[in-house]
Design a protein around this motif. Sequence first.
Motif, mmCIF file in Angstrom:
data_model
loop_
_atom_site.group_PDB
_atom_site.id
_atom_site.type_symbol
_atom_site.label_atom_id
_atom_site.label_comp_id
_atom_site.label_asym_id
_atom_site.label_seq_id
_atom_site.Cartn_x
_atom_site.Cartn_y
_atom_site.Cartn_z
ATOM 1 N N HIS A 121 0.842 -1.203 0.000
ATOM 2 C CA HIS A 121 0.000 0.000 0.000
ATOM 3 C C HIS A 121 0.879 1.255 0.000
ATOM 4 O O HIS A 121 0.604 2.207 -0.734
ATOM 5 C CB HIS A 121 -0.937 0.022 1.215
ATOM 6 N N CYS A 122 1.928 1.259 0.823
ATOM 7 C CA CYS A 122 2.846 2.413 0.868
ATOM 8 C C CYS A 122 3.480 2.650 -0.502
ATOM 9 O O CYS A 122 3.534 3.786 -0.978
ATOM 10 C CB CYS A 122 3.933 2.193 1.911
ATOM 11 N N ALA A 123 3.974 1.592 -1.124
ATOM 12 C CA ALA A 123 4.625 1.728 -2.430
ATOM 13 C C ALA A 123 3.645 2.270 -3.475
ATOM 14 O O ALA A 123 4.006 3.129 -4.288
ATOM 15 C CB ALA A 123 5.204 0.385 -2.878
ATOM 16 N N ALA A 124 2.410 1.785 -3.449
ATOM 17 C CA ALA A 124 1.413 2.257 -4.412
ATOM 18 C C ALA A 124 1.069 3.730 -4.174
ATOM 19 O O ALA A 124 0.923 4.500 -5.127
ATOM 20 C CB ALA A 124 0.156 1.388 -4.330
ATOM 21 N N LEU A 125 0.939 4.119 -2.916
ATOM 22 C CA LEU A 125 0.661 5.522 -2.606
ATOM 23 C C LEU A 125 1.824 6.424 -3.002
ATOM 24 O O LEU A 125 1.624 7.509 -3.549
ATOM 25 C CB LEU A 125 0.339 5.681 -1.124
ATOM 26 N N LEU A 126 3.038 5.975 -2.746
ATOM 27 C CA LEU A 126 4.211 6.761 -3.152
ATOM 28 C C LEU A 126 4.261 6.928 -4.663
ATOM 29 O O LEU A 126 4.597 8.010 -5.160
ATOM 30 C CB LEU A 126 5.491 6.099 -2.636
#
Length: 81
Positions: free
Chosen positions: A13-18
């Motif tokens: 989720h963090c990678a996708a948001l970044l």
Amino acid sequence: ASSLPFDAPFRDHCAALLAQLEPQAPQLRRLLGRCRVGIACGRYFHTSEPGFFIDEALIARFRALGLEPRFDQLPEPLLPD
């Protein structure tokens, strides 16, 4: 808003948001000069894997955007009987 399934790993989720935020870096930096900017994540352990992991590379990407990751693990609220 990551567009991943709800139960995807926290790191994903963090990678996708970044990936969504990084193209907006100039606009984000302008906001940082005018107001407080942050990302909040709420999660209850009964909905998915209770552990989460974020590696140094992801932390560096947040920091490059001017966002300092902070974590506060909160207990699940008690529901009335």
